[in-house]
Design an enzyme around this catalytic site. Structure first.
Site, PDB file in Angstrom:
ATOM      1  N   HIS A  62      -4.340  -5.566  -8.975  1.00  0.00           N
ATOM      2  CA  HIS A  62      -5.265  -4.522  -8.547  1.00  0.00           C
ATOM      3  C   HIS A  62      -6.699  -5.028  -8.675  1.00  0.00           C
ATOM      4  O   HIS A  62      -7.048  -5.672  -9.675  1.00  0.00           O
ATOM      5  CB  HIS A  62      -5.075  -3.271  -9.414  1.00  0.00           C
ATOM      6  CG  HIS A  62      -5.954  -2.132  -9.014  1.00  0.00           C
ATOM      7  ND1 HIS A  62      -5.699  -1.368  -7.888  1.00  0.00           N
ATOM      8  CD2 HIS A  62      -7.088  -1.635  -9.564  1.00  0.00           C
ATOM      9  CE1 HIS A  62      -6.650  -0.452  -7.778  1.00  0.00           C
ATOM     10  NE2 HIS A  62      -7.499  -0.590  -8.776  1.00  0.00           N
ATOM     11  N   ASN A 118       2.030  -5.711 -10.515  1.00  0.00           N
ATOM     12  CA  ASN A 118       1.104  -5.389  -9.432  1.00  0.00           C
ATOM     13  C   ASN A 118      -0.246  -6.021  -9.740  1.00  0.00           C
ATOM     14  O   ASN A 118      -0.647  -6.124 -10.901  1.00  0.00           O
ATOM     15  CB  ASN A 118       0.943  -3.874  -9.308  1.00  0.00           C
ATOM     16  CG  ASN A 118      -0.047  -3.476  -8.223  1.00  0.00           C
ATOM     17  OD1 ASN A 118       0.105  -3.859  -7.064  1.00  0.00           O
ATOM     18  ND2 ASN A 118      -1.072  -2.715  -8.588  1.00  0.00           N
ATOM     19  N   MET A 177       0.798  -1.220   0.000  1.00  0.00           N
ATOM     20  CA  MET A 177       0.000   0.000   0.000  1.00  0.00           C
ATOM     21  C   MET A 177       0.835   1.277   0.000  1.00  0.00           C
ATOM     22  O   MET A 177       0.440   2.284   0.576  1.00  0.00           O
ATOM     23  CB  MET A 177      -0.946  -0.010   1.209  1.00  0.00           C
ATOM     24  CG  MET A 177      -1.869  -1.213   1.252  1.00  0.00           C
ATOM     25  SD  MET A 177      -2.823  -1.442  -0.278  1.00  0.00           S
ATOM     26  CE  MET A 177      -3.912  -0.024  -0.183  1.00  0.00           C
TER      27      MET A 177
END
Length: 209
Positions: free
Chosen positions: A113, A111, A94
């Site tokens: 998401h 990443n 985060m």
């Protein structure tokens, strides 16, 4: 050319369910990779206990103890290089990153998401989707660039938004999709099948026996 097994570092800040899903997929023999390191900015997070249970080395730090983001990122890069890390996976990490960390690993940092990017970037993606009233959302794995969830997209998996969904019920199904999607993409990376050309990502077909 990637080595086999591919050495992976996972960055996480919370419970680590994607870390666990990836670890289980690797242990099951489906991914020619190994978890070399967990990097976590919250030493009390559940993901740390998961890593310890699996025998995965950890790099734990508290950002407030450093003068700047760049300062702790230099320490992280040194550890990644010492561990021979070839792929960085942000899985619920985060924190925004700077070029100190990104530049050495550009094209080797991904990443996951919880939305179908470019829709609903940033925090609160599940809530954003519900408030907007979309009928489909899902999960995205993308390369990391200098922006907020703006990097080239590698793969996506859709999740239907059902009547009566709450943020919790929708998030649960999105997490289930993430646990399928992330190991799949990491396997592609470990097999050297992912090619990045500008914003375009292509995945070579699997070569049969």
């Amino acid at each position: 050319m990637v080595s086999s097994p591919l050495r992976i570092a996972v960055f996480a800040s919370g419970s680590g369910s994607n870390f666990q899903a990836l670890a289980e997929a690797i242990a099951g023999g489906g991914i020619p990779a190994e978890l070399a390191l967990l990097v976590c900015d919250r030493p009390e997070a559940k993901v740390v206990r998961r890593a310890e249970a699996l025998g995965v080395p950890t790099l734990l730090f508290r950002p407030k103890e450093y003068a700047s983001r760049e300062a702790y990122e230099r320490e992280i890069v040194a550890r990644l290089e010492a561990e021979g890390v070839e792929l960085v996976v942000l899985a619920g990490y985060m924190r925004l990153i700077t070029g100190i960390l990104l530049n050495p690993f550009y094209g080797r940092m991904i990443n996951i998401h919880p939305s179908l990017l470019p829709a609903f970037p940033g925090i609160g993606a599940v809530r954003q989707a519900l408030e907007y009233g979309v009928k489909l959302t899902g999960a995205t794995v993308h390369f990391v660039d200098g922006g907020m969830d703006t990097g080239p997209i590698i793969a996506q998996q859709a999740v239907e938004v059902l009547d009566g969904d709450t943020e919790e019920t929708l998030a649960e199904r999105i997490h289930a999709a993430e646990h399928e999607l992330l190991p799949r993409v990491v396997r592609w990376m470990a097999e050297g099948r992912v090619k990045l050309d500008g914003r375009k990502v292509t995945v070579a077909k699997e070569v049969g026996p």
